[in-house]
Design an enzyme around this catalytic site. Structure first.
Site, PDB file in Angstrom:
ATOM      1  N   TYR A 209       0.817  -1.220   0.000  1.00 18.49           N
ATOM      2  CA  TYR A 209       0.000   0.000   0.000  1.00 18.49           C
ATOM      3  C   TYR A 209       0.848   1.268   0.000  1.00 18.49           C
ATOM      4  CZ  TYR A 209       1.205   0.021   4.949  1.00 18.49           C
ATOM      5  OH  TYR A 209       1.901   0.024   6.131  1.00 18.49           O
ATOM      6  N   SER A 241       3.604  -7.688   7.902  1.00 11.37           N
ATOM      7  CA  SER A 241       2.393  -6.866   7.954  1.00 11.37           C
ATOM      8  C   SER A 241       2.687  -5.373   7.844  1.00 11.37           C
ATOM      9  CB  SER A 241       1.656  -7.125   9.274  1.00 11.37           C
ATOM     10  OG  SER A 241       2.406  -6.634  10.383  1.00 11.37           O
ATOM     11  N   ASN A 242       3.894  -4.978   8.263  1.00 11.69           N
ATOM     12  CA  ASN A 242       4.288  -3.568   8.358  1.00 11.69           C
ATOM     13  C   ASN A 242       3.492  -2.802   9.421  1.00 11.69           C
ATOM     14  OD1 ASN A 242       6.211  -1.656   7.431  1.00 11.69           O
ATOM     15  ND2 ASN A 242       4.658  -0.603   6.229  1.00 11.69           N
ATOM     16  N   TRP A 243       2.860  -3.522  10.335  1.00 13.63           N
ATOM     17  CA  TRP A 243       2.137  -2.897  11.438  1.00 13.63           C
ATOM     18  C   TRP A 243       3.104  -2.088  12.296  1.00 13.63           C
ATOM     19  CZ3 TRP A 243       2.307  -3.194  16.799  1.00 13.63           C
ATOM     20  CH2 TRP A 243       1.191  -2.702  17.478  1.00 13.63           C
TER      21      TRP A 243
END
Length: 286
Positions: A209, A241-243
């Site tokens: 994203y 996830s890149n959370w």
């Protein structure tokens, strides 16, 4: 200075992808109470604690995690290593920022605490860029660590000589992070494939994203690049996830279940198990 608590969603509709046992999230950031942003890094918008992440982990049915140094902390790796200690090394590892002149004793101390890699960040706010890569690699090699390298894929030709010279394992981060996305048959994607073929490079499916202009859930502009990389080297791919998606405006905040479900569009079931379980286990020693 007080940092606000996490306000991002930590649960929701379950992902369509049923994660296999041992599934590993290879890219998250933690922001813990008591640790401030360091000079040279961005501000910390809000906390992201181990308890917060464990709620997300339960939502996505993930078991293992790799905690990555956030740019905000620069060379202060204490919060990252504390996070690994809270989770436990049987289920967590760390990627830290290593100074080009770091001592062997400093690296050994971090290794004991679960660190297994050094972050190279060739984007604004990074603690160590490509210019420091060779010196960092020289210091971590004896410990069996790898490098995690992030740059704008449009510039890969500028970095090919440095990347080819790496002797340790290393990860090319964020699907090559082509900003803006390029066609899957672009010559710069070919360059990544050539690096994967050398045997010590890995590619991380993460944060599509950030580069996508078309958006989710399938990311039609980033997806073809990801699919080509996965099909070319399924044994060299990991996922993250890149959370907690730092820097993303709240109105554009990505759905975390969607970040996992992209693998339904980009890989078959056997390959998904490699990406989520087998490949991370080989790279991180789980």
């Amino acid at each position: 200075m007080s940092i606000p608590v996490n306000t991002r969603p930590l649960t929701g509709s379950p992902p369509a992808l049923k994660a296999p046992a041992g599934a590993t999230d290879c890219h998250v950031h933690l922001y813990l109470p008591g640790y401030e942003a360091q000079p040279g890094g961005p501000k910390i918008p809000e906390l992201a604690t181990v308890v917060d992440y464990q709620k997300l982990q339960k939502w996505l049915s993930l078991e293992r995690v790799v905690v990555t140094q956030p740019n905000a902390y620069q060379f202060d790796n204490r919060a990252i290593l504390q996070g690994v200690a809270e989770i436990g090394q049987e289920r967590a590892r760390a990627i830290v920022a290593v100074a080009p002149d770091a001592s062997e004793s400093e690296i050994e101390a971090m290794h004991i605490q679960g660190a297994r890699g050094a972050r190279i960040m060739q984007l604004p706010g990074g603690a160590v860029g490509i210019a420091g890569l060779a010196a960092v690699e020289e210091r971590i090699r004896a410990f069996g660590w790898h490098l995690m390298v992030q740059f704008n894929g449009h510039e890969i030709d500028d970095y090919m000589a440095t990347l080819k010279a790496i002797k340790t394992d290393y990860i090319i981060d964020h699907i090559g992070k082509f900003m803006p996305p390029v066609a899957a048959d672009d010559a710069r994607v070919d360059q990544i494939l050539s690096l994967l073929d050398r045997g010590n490079a890995w590619i991380k499916i993460c944060g599509g994203y950030e580069a996508s202009l078309s958006g989710g859930p399938e990311y039609d502009d980033v997806g073809p690049i990801a699919k080509r990389l996965i099909q070319h080297a399924p044994d060299r791919v990991i996922w993250g996830s890149n959370w907690p998606h730092v820097g993303v405006p709240r109105e554009q905040y990505p759905d975390d279940a969607e970040q996992l479900d992209v693998l339904l569009h980009w890989a078959d079931e056997d390959t998904r198990k490699k990406i989520l379980v087998d490949n991370p286990a080989a790279l991180y020693g789980f």
